[in-house]
Design a protein around this motif. Structure first.
Motif, PDB file in Angstrom:
ATOM      1  N   ALA A 179       0.724  -1.082  -0.084  1.00 26.17           N
ATOM      2  CA  ALA A 179       0.176   0.028  -0.134  1.00 26.17           C
ATOM      3  C   ALA A 179       0.971   1.292   0.012  1.00 26.17           C
ATOM      4  O   ALA A 179       0.544   2.113  -0.563  1.00 26.17           O
ATOM      5  CB  ALA A 179      -0.939   0.102   1.426  1.00 26.17           C
ATOM      6  N   LEU A 180       1.856   1.141   0.741  1.00 19.88           N
ATOM      7  CA  LEU A 180       2.809   2.354   0.753  1.00 19.88           C
ATOM      8  C   LEU A 180       3.383   2.536  -0.671  1.00 19.88           C
ATOM      9  O   LEU A 180       3.501   3.755  -0.880  1.00 19.88           O
ATOM     10  CB  LEU A 180       3.836   1.994   1.833  1.00 19.88           C
ATOM     11  N   LEU A 181       4.110   1.751  -1.276  1.00 14.10           N
ATOM     12  CA  LEU A 181       4.395   1.708  -2.742  1.00 14.10           C
ATOM     13  C   LEU A 181       3.499   2.261  -3.644  1.00 14.10           C
ATOM     14  O   LEU A 181       3.818   2.745  -4.503  1.00 14.10           O
ATOM     15  CB  LEU A 181       5.234   0.299  -3.024  1.00 14.10           C
ATOM     16  N   ILE A 182       2.308   1.607  -3.486  1.00 13.64           N
ATOM     17  CA  ILE A 182       1.259   2.053  -4.486  1.00 13.64           C
ATOM     18  C   ILE A 182       1.029   3.554  -4.166  1.00 13.64           C
ATOM     19  O   ILE A 182       0.701   4.440  -5.310  1.00 13.64           O
ATOM     20  CB  ILE A 182       0.027   1.166  -4.350  1.00 13.64           C
ATOM     21  N   GLY A 183       0.940   3.777  -3.016  1.00  9.38           N
ATOM     22  CA  GLY A 183       0.604   5.248  -2.416  1.00  9.38           C
ATOM     23  C   GLY A 183       1.669   6.100  -3.080  1.00  9.38           C
ATOM     24  O   GLY A 183       1.277   7.529  -3.464  1.00  9.38           O
ATOM     25  N   GLN A 184       2.808   5.796  -3.076  1.00 11.86           N
ATOM     26  CA  GLN A 184       4.030   6.644  -3.464  1.00 11.86           C
ATOM     27  C   GLN A 184       3.928   6.790  -4.882  1.00 11.86           C
ATOM     28  O   GLN A 184       4.138   7.872  -5.701  1.00 11.86           O
ATOM     29  CB  GLN A 184       5.438   5.866  -3.396  1.00 11.86           C
ATOM     30  N   ALA A 185       3.551   5.838  -5.836  1.00 12.87           N
ATOM     31  CA  ALA A 185       3.518   5.779  -7.207  1.00 12.87           C
ATOM     32  C   ALA A 185       2.092   6.556  -7.865  1.00 12.87           C
ATOM     33  O   ALA A 185       2.326   7.186  -8.624  1.00 12.87           O
ATOM     34  CB  ALA A 185       3.442   4.448  -7.818  1.00 12.87           C
ATOM     35  N   ARG A 186       1.096   6.395  -6.918  1.00 11.96           N
ATOM     36  CA  ARG A 186      -0.322   6.971  -7.350  1.00 11.96           C
ATOM     37  C   ARG A 186      -0.776   7.449  -6.245  1.00 11.96           C
ATOM     38  O   ARG A 186      -1.928   6.872  -5.588  1.00 11.96           O
ATOM     39  CB  ARG A 186      -1.142   5.766  -8.192  1.00 11.96           C
ATOM     40  N   PRO A 187      -0.505   8.650  -5.696  1.00 15.30           N
ATOM     41  CA  PRO A 187      -1.192   9.324  -4.442  1.00 15.30           C
ATOM     42  C   PRO A 187      -2.650   9.363  -4.389  1.00 15.30           C
ATOM     43  O   PRO A 187      -3.387   9.143  -3.414  1.00 15.30           O
ATOM     44  CB  PRO A 187      -0.577  10.568  -4.488  1.00 15.30           C
ATOM     45  N   GLU A 188      -3.303   9.468  -5.797  1.00 13.96           N
ATOM     46  CA  GLU A 188      -4.936   9.484  -5.737  1.00 13.96           C
ATOM     47  C   GLU A 188      -5.532   8.314  -5.643  1.00 13.96           C
ATOM     48  O   GLU A 188      -6.817   7.962  -5.500  1.00 13.96           O
ATOM     49  CB  GLU A 188      -5.105  10.096  -6.905  1.00 13.96           C
ATOM     50  N   ALA A 189      -4.671   7.050  -5.565  1.00 14.49           N
ATOM     51  CA  ALA A 189      -5.407   5.585  -5.672  1.00 14.49           C
ATOM     52  C   ALA A 189      -5.771   5.135  -4.325  1.00 14.49           C
ATOM     53  O   ALA A 189      -5.372   5.620  -3.416  1.00 14.49           O
ATOM     54  CB  ALA A 189      -4.398   4.729  -6.352  1.00 14.49           C
ATOM     55  N   ASP A 190      -6.718   4.219  -4.503  1.00 13.65           N
ATOM     56  CA  ASP A 190      -7.065   3.699  -3.169  1.00 13.65           C
ATOM     57  C   ASP A 190      -6.117   2.386  -2.915  1.00 13.65           C
ATOM     58  O   ASP A 190      -6.333   1.255  -3.031  1.00 13.65           O
ATOM     59  CB  ASP A 190      -8.476   2.987  -3.340  1.00 13.65           C
ATOM     60  N   ALA A 191      -4.752   2.925  -2.399  1.00 15.40           N
ATOM     61  CA  ALA A 191      -3.655   2.184  -2.151  1.00 15.40           C
ATOM     62  C   ALA A 191      -4.155   0.896  -1.275  1.00 15.40           C
ATOM     63  O   ALA A 191      -3.590  -0.507  -1.519  1.00 15.40           O
ATOM     64  CB  ALA A 191      -2.478   2.608  -1.660  1.00 15.40           C
ATOM     65  N   PHE A 192      -5.156   1.292  -0.192  1.00 11.37           N
ATOM     66  CA  PHE A 192      -5.426   0.084   0.800  1.00 11.37           C
ATOM     67  C   PHE A 192      -5.981  -1.075   0.076  1.00 11.37           C
ATOM     68  O   PHE A 192      -5.582  -2.193   0.115  1.00 11.37           O
ATOM     69  CB  PHE A 192      -6.253   0.637   1.703  1.00 11.37           C
TER      70      PHE A 192
END
Length: 189
Positions: A132-145
């Motif tokens: 989730a941290l990595l996804i959030g870093q790559a795409r801050p607007e995404a629902d990384a959770f």
């Protein structure tokens, strides 16, 4: 925390190596305390005192490998460890997790099916938080959770065991599909 005696640590390593060899050769069903003790050159009583029973030994095998895996993605070299960009790290993480799951599939299948929510908690929470941290870093607007759960779902031991055992699915194919999912979530999304 009390430090393990040198001879106890040596015995533990011998026991885990013997047990890993037996599981690799015959699966978790072939794991017998007496055979592990004989292969490790220790008494059966030593095994029972240290691990309790066969499932305790199986969990110790999972734990030993899990500690290595977590150290690799927390502090190891890039791209799995810190220093690479988030998408490369996520891709390396998913590939390494696929390998890690496939390597101990019998043991993880036993552990993940022990109770209805047995898969979730400790290791899963660490994987989820990392991804989730990595996804959030790559795409801050995404629902990384939720995206992290979606990426981890194919690596549930019961599903992976089913797919690898039937239908010609391979570890390489699973990794390729996870790469494609990741690209869709963080690059194309």
């Amino acid at each position: 925390m009390r430090r393990e005696r040198t001879d106890a640590a040596r015995n533990r390593a011998k026991i885990l190596a013997a047990a890993e060899g037996i599981v690799a050769a015959r699966g978790v069903e072939g794991l017998s305390m007496a055979e592990v003790a004989a292969a490790a050159g220790v008494g059966v009583g030593t095994l029972y005192r240290r691990f309790g029973d066969r499932s305790g030994l199986a969990y110790a095998l999972i734990d030993a490998r899990e500690r290595e895996f977590q150290a690799a993605f927390i502090e190891g070299p890039p791209p799995l460890g810190p220093g690479a960009e988030p998408v490369a790290r996520a891709r390396a993480f998913l590939g390494a997790l696929t390998d890690r799951t496939a390597e101990q599939l019998d043991l993880l299948l036993m552990a993940e099916t022990a109770a209805p929510l047995a898969r979730f908690g400790g290791a899963y929470d660490a994987y989820h938080a990392h991804l989730a941290l990595l996804i959030g870093q790559a795409r801050p607007e995404a629902d990384a959770f939720c995206l992290a759960d979606a990426l981890l779902a194919p690596l549930a031991a019961p599903l992976l065991a089913h797919r690898l055992g039937t239908g010609g699915v391979t570890v390489a194919r699973v990794k390729a599909a996870l790469d494609r999912l990741l690209a869709g979530f963080v690059i194309e999304g």
